[in-house]
Design an enzyme around this catalytic site. Structure first.
Site, short mmCIF file in Angstrom:
data_model
loop_
_atom_site.label_atom_id
_atom_site.label_comp_id
_atom_site.label_asym_id
_atom_site.label_seq_id
_atom_site.Cartn_x
_atom_site.Cartn_y
_atom_site.Cartn_z
N HIS A 48 0.88 -1.18 0.00
CA HIS A 48 0.00 0.00 0.00
C HIS A 48 0.91 1.23 0.00
O HIS A 48 2.01 1.19 0.55
CB HIS A 48 -0.84 -0.05 1.28
CG HIS A 48 -1.92 0.98 1.39
ND1 HIS A 48 -1.68 2.27 1.78
CD2 HIS A 48 -3.25 0.89 1.18
CE1 HIS A 48 -2.81 2.94 1.80
NE2 HIS A 48 -3.79 2.13 1.45
N GLN B 145 -4.68 -5.29 7.06
CA GLN B 145 -5.73 -6.24 6.66
C GLN B 145 -5.61 -7.55 7.45
O GLN B 145 -6.62 -8.16 7.78
CB GLN B 145 -5.65 -6.53 5.15
CG GLN B 145 -5.81 -5.32 4.25
CD GLN B 145 -7.20 -4.69 4.32
OE1 GLN B 145 -8.18 -5.33 4.70
NE2 GLN B 145 -7.28 -3.41 3.95
N CYS C 110 -4.59 2.39 -3.77
CA CYS C 110 -3.33 2.90 -3.17
C CYS C 110 -2.20 1.90 -3.37
O CYS C 110 -1.39 1.67 -2.45
CB CYS C 110 -3.50 3.21 -1.69
SG CYS C 110 -4.68 4.50 -1.39
N LYS D 200 -10.53 -0.47 10.41
CA LYS D 200 -10.83 -1.66 9.60
C LYS D 200 -11.18 -2.84 10.50
O LYS D 200 -11.67 -3.86 10.04
CB LYS D 200 -9.65 -2.02 8.71
CG LYS D 200 -9.17 -0.80 7.93
CD LYS D 200 -8.54 -1.11 6.63
CE LYS D 200 -7.76 0.10 6.19
NZ LYS D 200 -8.01 0.52 4.83
N ASP E 61 3.04 -4.57 7.85
CA ASP E 61 1.82 -3.77 7.78
C ASP E 61 0.66 -4.76 7.90
O ASP E 61 0.29 -5.42 6.94
CB ASP E 61 1.80 -3.01 6.45
CG ASP E 61 0.45 -2.36 6.19
OD1 ASP E 61 -0.43 -2.44 7.06
OD2 ASP E 61 0.29 -1.78 5.09
C1 LIG Z 1 -2.62 -2.80 3.60
C2 LIG Z 1 -2.92 -1.41 4.07
N1 LIG Z 1 -1.94 -0.70 4.65
C3 LIG Z 1 -2.16 0.53 5.12
C4 LIG Z 1 -3.39 1.15 4.99
C5 LIG Z 1 -3.56 2.53 5.51
O1 LIG Z 1 -4.42 2.53 6.62
P1 LIG Z 1 -4.84 3.93 7.29
O2 LIG Z 1 -5.44 4.74 6.17
O3 LIG Z 1 -5.84 3.57 8.31
O4 LIG Z 1 -3.64 4.56 7.85
C6 LIG Z 1 -4.42 0.46 4.35
C7 LIG Z 1 -5.73 1.11 4.11
O5 LIG Z 1 -6.39 0.84 3.14
C8 LIG Z 1 -4.19 -0.87 3.90
O6 LIG Z 1 -5.15 -1.59 3.35
#
Ligand SMILES: Cc1ncc(COP(=O)(O)O)c(C=O)c1O
Length: 413
Positions: free
Chosen positions: A130, A210, A371, A233, A207
């Protein structure tokens, strides 16, 4: 303990749905089918109540108060830290830092760890990251001349582990990888990735934005240095995210932001930082949201998690079976070990058009690059349509989604 543990014997999706007030609303005159859970999940009554109760009955700033309400708020806030540590299998509550979200938590690590990096030092990422796990490392590339290396992703959506092993040199200092892809659903082999990084003396961050939602996570089993996820999430409020840092990392890293709450003493000549984890929590935190995250963790813990994840998986299987029958379909993320996320394209139909038309039938899906520009480039596509599932979704909703997709397709092609 929340109400659904009493009512859900095996897996009672109707009882679960009753806990989510928003699921009974209509969209464009049709019952809502919410399949945009990977972007943000809906909230159960227990979370809504927990947040509202902070505002209604026990709101005050945390940590520095000498009055009852400040103490109550601090206790509730710190209780989330303890719950989060247990949820992740962390050593102690003091290994948990609250951030605004996963993005903020990754920026914290990149910025703090990045201070020790020198020109030519190397960081390994993957093609399925992401942007929140890419851009903070690009900052270090731009500012310090750090070199970013990329683990390729294969046609099925798996990391090329052989290529990963080959990327290391004596300059490799850090590996930062998504635990579960938000586009492909792929669950990456965290323990193996960690083992290899540590063999080469590199630190590793996952990260888990998910993964924390779609699979049980135990950071002590993974053995990673850092793990991040985001509350919104995980059926919690937005504004509350989590950084786990193993062992004494928080002691060793320099602070990220300066201000109140993160200091023990400030003088004209210098500053003494607060103990960890507070050293990394400058300013007034998202008090009600963090307390709401605690309620979300309680709610998830009270679920029959195995049954809930199996239910999600059955929805994914049903959706992918239906999608596979569509002429001109291309499915992304075909590994066995994946979370309940389906990404696809249909020849001749733009993903945005499909998503907008499906909305007319009450079906909320996401379309675009998610993203993840490098992943889109890897597959040579501008974007995909993504349907992502939660335990409160149903098989009937999957059928409604497929029907809406067929209608949208016939309108466009
Ligand atoms: C895999 C992953 N990493 C990071 C993020 C970023 O999360 P946040 O916008 O809550 O900081 C997302 C959000 O879609 C994501 O799916």
């Amino acid at each position: 303990m929340t109400a659904h543990t009493k009512t859900v014997a095996a897996f009672d999706v109707d009882a679960l749905r009753a806990e989510f007030p928003i699921l009974s609303r209509q969209v464009n005159g049709k019952p809502l089918v919410y399949f945009d859970n990977a972007a943000s999940a809906q909230k159960p009554e227990a979370v809504i109540e927990a947040v509202a109760n902070v505002w209604r009955t026990s709101y005050a700033n945390v940590h520095r108060g000498l009055h009852t309400m400040a103490n109550e708020a601090t206790e509730a806030f710190e209780a989330t830290r303890t719950k989060t540590a247990a949820f992740l299998g962390a050593e102690a509550a003091s290994n948990i830092v609250f951030a605004k979200g996963a993005t903020d938590a990754i920026n914290l690590v990149a910025s703090s760890f990045g201070q020790s990096l020198k020109e030519g030092d190397e960081v390994i990422l993957s093609q399925m990251e992401h942007h929140s796990n890419i851009v903070p490392w690009h900052f270090l590339r731009e500012q310090k001349g750090v070199v970013i290396k990329w683990i390729p992703v294969d046609e099925n959506g798996a990391l090329d582990m052989e290529a990963y092993r080959g990327l290391f040199t004596e300059r490799t200092k850090f590996v930062s990888i998504v635990h579960m892809s938000n586009v492909l659903g792929t669950a990456n082999p965290a323990e193996e990735l960690t083992r290899v990084a540590h063999q080469h003396g590199a630190a590793i961050l996952f990260d888990g934005t998910q993964a924390a939602v779609h699979m049980p996570v135990d950071v002590s089993e993974i053995g990673c240095d850092f793990y991040v996820f985001t509350g919104h999430k995980l059926y919690g409020p937005n504004g509350a995210g989590v950084l786990y840092a193993a062992g004494d990392w928080l002691d060793r890293l320099p602070p990220y932001q300066g201000g109140g709450e993160m200091i023990a003493e400030v003088s004209e000549d210098g500053v003494v930082y607060a103990d960890v984890p507070h050293k990394f929590e400058a300013g007034t935190p998202a008090i009600a949201d963090v307390i709401g995250l605690g309620a979300a963790i309680d709610w998830v813990n009270a679920l029959d998690r195995t049954a809930a994840l199996e239910h999600e998986r059955s929805l994914l299987d049903r959706a992918e079976a239906g999608l596979s029958e569509i002429e001109g379909i291309r499915l992304f993320g075909r590994t066995q070990n994946k979370g309940a996320i389906a990404s696809f394209l249909i020849d001749g139909a733009h993903p945005h058009d499909l998503a907008q038309l499906m909305d007319k039938y009450g079906v909320a899906v996401r379309a675009g690059h998610h993203c993840a520009h490098p992943l889109m480039k890897r597959y040579g596509v501008p974007g995909t349509v993504r349907a992502s599932f939660a335990p409160y979704n149903t098989a009937d909703e999957v059928d409604a989604f497929l029907e809406a997709l067929h209608k949208a397709k016939s309108f466009l092609i």
